[in-house]
Design a protein around this motif. Structure first.
Motif, PDB file in Angstrom:
ATOM      1  N   UNK A 222     -14.381   4.549  17.107  1.00  0.00           N
ATOM      2  CA  UNK A 222     -14.107   5.811  17.039  1.00  0.00           C
ATOM      3  C   UNK A 222     -13.840   6.258  15.615  1.00  0.00           C
ATOM      4  N   UNK A 223     -14.747   7.211  15.051  1.00  0.00           N
ATOM      5  CA  UNK A 223     -14.603   7.532  13.755  1.00  0.00           C
ATOM      6  C   UNK A 223     -13.278   8.046  13.489  1.00  0.00           C
TER       7      UNK A 223
ATOM      8  N   UNK B 132      -2.262   3.691   2.938  1.00  0.00           N
ATOM      9  CA  UNK B 132      -0.822   4.350   2.469  1.00  0.00           C
ATOM     10  C   UNK B 132       0.436   3.233   2.568  1.00  0.00           C
ATOM     11  N   UNK B 133       0.312   2.385   3.710  1.00  0.00           N
ATOM     12  CA  UNK B 133       1.135   1.333   3.688  1.00  0.00           C
ATOM     13  C   UNK B 133       1.372   0.497   2.544  1.00  0.00           C
TER      14      UNK B 133
ATOM     15  N   UNK C  59      -7.841   7.562  10.498  1.00  0.00           N
ATOM     16  CA  UNK C  59      -6.455   7.835  10.765  1.00  0.00           C
ATOM     17  C   UNK C  59      -5.930   6.259  10.440  1.00  0.00           C
ATOM     18  N   UNK C  60      -6.435   5.152  10.952  1.00  0.00           N
ATOM     19  CA  UNK C  60      -5.932   3.845  10.744  1.00  0.00           C
ATOM     20  C   UNK C  60      -5.920   3.295   9.404  1.00  0.00           C
ATOM     21  N   UNK C  61      -7.437   3.779   8.861  1.00  0.00           N
ATOM     22  CA  UNK C  61      -7.633   3.259   7.354  1.00  0.00           C
ATOM     23  C   UNK C  61      -6.490   3.980   6.614  1.00  0.00           C
ATOM     24  N   UNK C  62      -6.329   5.512   6.838  1.00  0.00           N
ATOM     25  CA  UNK C  62      -5.419   6.178   5.992  1.00  0.00           C
ATOM     26  C   UNK C  62      -3.961   5.258   5.877  1.00  0.00           C
TER      27      UNK C  62
ATOM     28  N   UNK D 157      -1.294  -0.556  12.216  1.00  0.00           N
ATOM     29  CA  UNK D 157      -2.421   0.088  12.019  1.00  0.00           C
ATOM     30  C   UNK D 157      -3.593  -1.036  11.804  1.00  0.00           C
ATOM     31  N   UNK D 158      -3.222  -1.980  11.327  1.00  0.00           N
ATOM     32  CA  UNK D 158      -4.495  -3.125  11.045  1.00  0.00           C
ATOM     33  C   UNK D 158      -4.790  -3.613  12.467  1.00  0.00           C
ATOM     34  N   UNK D 159      -3.626  -3.834  13.462  1.00  0.00           N
ATOM     35  CA  UNK D 159      -3.922  -4.179  14.682  1.00  0.00           C
ATOM     36  C   UNK D 159      -4.914  -3.070  15.673  1.00  0.00           C
TER      37      UNK D 159
END
Length: 110
Positions: A64-65, A77-78, A70-73, A52-54
């Motif tokens: 892209x918002x 969560x991770x 979703x990546x921030x989520x 997700x970080x990559x």
């Protein structure tokens, strides 16, 4: 300066990070599906958070918002899941050590 020497741009590096993130997601899901990893394992969440970080890094060049949310989520969560598992691990080790100490000092009833 590094990018000027190599002939690559920051955008190229961010795109490469995004592709690596996608490959990491795919590998992690494959390992999970083939039962090489458990969805309860700390490693599973570490790999997912790295992926997700990559991908999030790649979004710094082509934002892209929806993808960023979703990546921030997944990152949040991770981090929470990893923290909980590490806390449980440390607590379990401390409880085990305390249990050993108590067993050594407990005298059997006569």
């Amino acid at each position: 300066m590094f990018f000027e020497l190599t002939g690559y741009s920051v955008a190229d590096a961010c795109n490469a990070a995004g592709f690596l993130g996608v490959a990491t997601y795919i590998c992690n899901y494959t390992l999970l599906s083939l039962r090489f990893l458990s969805s309860e394992s700390t490693l599973y969440f570490c790999i997912n958070t790295v992926a997700a970080t990559l991908v999030m890094l790649s979004l710094t060049q082509d934002f892209n918002m929806a993808a960023a949310l979703i990546q921030g989520f997944w990152i949040l969560l991770g981090i929470v899941a990893i923290s909980l598992r590490l806390h449980r691990h440390v607590r379990g080790r401390m409880d085990a050590r305390l249990g050993q100490v108590h067993r050594v000092h407990v005298h059997p009833a006569e």
